[in-house]
Design an enzyme around this catalytic site. Structure first.
Site, PDB file in Angstrom:
ATOM      1  N   THR A 185       1.018  -0.888   0.044  1.00 21.25           N
ATOM      2  CA  THR A 185       0.057  -0.004   0.058  1.00 21.25           C
ATOM      3  C   THR A 185       0.597   1.444  -0.354  1.00 21.25           C
ATOM      4  O   THR A 185       0.353   2.429  -0.594  1.00 21.25           O
ATOM      5  CB  THR A 185      -0.914   0.196   1.246  1.00 21.25           C
ATOM      6  OG1 THR A 185       0.042   0.067   2.103  1.00 21.25           O
ATOM      7  CG2 THR A 185      -2.111  -0.940   1.287  1.00 21.25           C
ATOM      8  N   ASP A 186       2.056   1.238   0.491  1.00 20.85           N
ATOM      9  CA  ASP A 186       2.636   2.446   0.050  1.00 20.85           C
ATOM     10  C   ASP A 186       2.800   3.042  -0.615  1.00 20.85           C
ATOM     11  O   ASP A 186       2.709   4.435  -0.723  1.00 20.85           O
ATOM     12  CB  ASP A 186       4.546   1.601   1.254  1.00 20.85           C
ATOM     13  CG  ASP A 186       4.206   1.573   2.733  1.00 20.85           C
ATOM     14  OD1 ASP A 186       5.059   1.353   3.082  1.00 20.85           O
ATOM     15  OD2 ASP A 186       3.013   1.417   3.195  1.00 20.85           O
ATOM     16  N   LYS A 210      -2.761   7.664   0.521  1.00 21.12           N
ATOM     17  CA  LYS A 210      -2.794   7.007   1.422  1.00 21.12           C
ATOM     18  C   LYS A 210      -2.502   8.052   2.265  1.00 21.12           C
ATOM     19  O   LYS A 210      -2.074   8.766   2.432  1.00 21.12           O
ATOM     20  CB  LYS A 210      -2.037   6.103   1.609  1.00 21.12           C
ATOM     21  CG  LYS A 210      -1.446   5.320   2.754  1.00 21.12           C
ATOM     22  CD  LYS A 210       0.150   4.400   2.920  1.00 21.12           C
ATOM     23  CE  LYS A 210      -0.500   3.222   3.644  1.00 21.12           C
ATOM     24  NZ  LYS A 210       0.792   2.361   4.093  1.00 21.12           N
TER      25      LYS A 210
HETATM   26  N1  DGL Z   1       6.218  -2.881   3.054  1.00 13.70           N
HETATM   27  C1  DGL Z   1       5.151  -2.127   3.075  1.00 13.70           C
HETATM   28  C2  DGL Z   1       4.522  -1.668   1.442  1.00 13.70           C
HETATM   29  O1  DGL Z   1       5.118  -3.142   1.235  1.00 13.70           O
HETATM   30  C3  DGL Z   1       4.091  -1.904   3.922  1.00 13.70           C
HETATM   31  C4  DGL Z   1       2.770  -1.585   3.728  1.00 13.70           C
HETATM   32  C5  DGL Z   1       1.655  -2.377   3.293  1.00 13.70           C
HETATM   33  O2  DGL Z   1       1.485  -3.416   1.663  1.00 13.70           O
HETATM   34  O3  DGL Z   1      -0.101  -2.266   3.669  1.00 13.70           O
HETATM   35  O4  DGL Z   1       4.038  -0.857   1.058  1.00 13.70           O
END
Ligand code: DGL
Length: 382
Positions: A146-147, A219
């Site tokens: 999500t990043d 986000k």
């Molecule tokens: N390591 C982060 C990513 O892969 C964690 C955030 C997520 O996937 O929710 O974006």
């Protein structure tokens, strides 16, 4: 039983070039609108194949990693590692998903999305265009951290040549967490990608029962499952176990699309983050490292300190694309308001956040589009 073919494809060589639907030169003037309508017509006809009556829609899941594929660390209450579960693991965690669509799955990468990069972007874009050009699927779901999901979604929104749906999905809790949100999010994403009304909406992001468009989604919370919002336009719609509901009909507006860039890395575009007491150091560093474009994450309405304005204007005068965006998080940067873009030679990002303004600038540079009037028009059209 879902037809699953899993094959790992890390560092997949880019597939063949892509049909451009929308505007090859990045604008929607009459000539390219004709191209666009012809191209999008071609894309539509390519995409016209819909599931035969009684057949399930065909959805290909392209996995890239992220928390949705994360697994908790045994010796920690909160620690976990992203990108450990495979596409097969994700599908197996969603009972009944094979009643929604006939699934194929491919492992494109398995990384935390903080490590997302141009090479994976190009692999994803070429693979999606190839899948649609070969009529291998009615929609594609990309599992992703999500990043940077909003960035990958925005990039794909401008290089996927088909009107068929592309839906990105992630989760805020790892697959091994109490009340993991990944399985429900994946089910929702497949539902949306399989929905007949999902075409011609560009790339979407689905989490927490909500459908967002690539342009506006962002986000807004470090840990909450309701972290994604579309601050300027609101979400495209909602999804629950019973139905997919879009708030508006799909837009007939030809999307601003470009050929998939032929090689990585993409042109270098830096983001300069504005703050009180700022000098021109960040700008000078960016130029010193060869930036062809600079995006200002400005305070307020795309504003910054006088020494920075002077350095940005000087860079613009030397042919660097300088884009004024804002760190604020919503609203549109008004052209020629407190700062006069006409005089400074700068472009307003309008309602694109800095990260997305950077991606559009990279695509424009990769396609040789540097005329400032054209660039400003493309920011308006995207
Ligand atoms: N390591 C982060 C990513 O892969 C964690 C955030 C997520 O996937 O929710 O974006």
């Amino acid at each position: 039983m879902a037809r699953i073919s899993i094959f790992g494809m890390v560092g997949l060589a880019a597939c063949s070039a892509v049909l451009v639907a929308g505007c090859a030169n990045g604008s929607t003037d009459s000539e390219s609108a004709a191209q666009s309508s012809a191209a999008s017509q071609t894309a539509t006809s390519t995409a016209k194949s819909t599931p035969a009556p009684g057949q399930l829609p065909r959805i290909t899941i392209l996995a890239t990693g992220g928390t949705i594929a994360g697994k908790a660390n045994a010796n920690s209450a909160v620690g976990y590692t992203a990108g450990e579960a495979t596409a097969q693991d994700l599908i197996d965690a969603v009972p009944g998903i094979d009643k929604i669509a006939k699934l194929d799955a491919e492992q494109i990468a398995n990384i935390g999305s903080q490590d997302m990069n141009d090479e994976v972007w190009l692999t994803l874009a070429n693979r999606i265009n190839q899948i649609f050009a070969d009529d291998k699927a009615d929609g594609v779901v990309v599992t992703h951290g999500t990043d940077t999901i909003e960035e990958t979604a925005f990039f794909l929104d401008h290089v996927v040549a088909s009107p068929k749906p592309v839906v990105l999905v992630g989760s805020m809790r790892p697959s091994t967490a109490l009340s993991a949100d990944g399985p429900a999010n994946l089910r929702s994403a497949v539902q949306v990608a399989a929905d007949a009304d999902a075409r011609d909406r560009g790339t979407m992001v689905v989490l927490n029962d909500t459908i967002h468009g690539a342009k506006d989604v962002t986000k807004t919370n470090t840990t909450s499952v309701q972290t994604f919002v579309s601050p300027n336009t609101g979400p495209l719609g909602h999804v629950d176990a019973a139905a997919v509901t879009f708030a508006e009909p799909a837009s007939a507006h030809p999307r601003l699309t470009f050929p998939v860039p032929g090689k990585s890395p993409l042109p270098q575009v830096a983001i300069v983050y504005s703050h009180a007491g700022m000098d021109a150091t960040q700008v000078n560093d960016a130029l010193g490292h060869g930036a062809q474009g600079i995006v200002l994450a400005g305070v307020g309405d795309g504003n910054t300190a006088k020494p920075v304005v002077a350095a940005l204007s000087a860079a613009a005068g030397k042919g660097v694309l300088v884009i004024r965006s804002s760190r604020v998080g919503s609203g549109s940067v008004v052209r020629n308001a407190e700062l006069n873009d006409d005089e400074l030679g700068t472009i307003s990002a309008l309602d694109l956040n800095p990260a997305k303004a950077r991606i559009l600038t990279q695509l424009l540079l990769a396609n040789g589009i540097t005329d400032k009037a054209k660039v400003q028009q493309d920011f308006a059209d995207c």
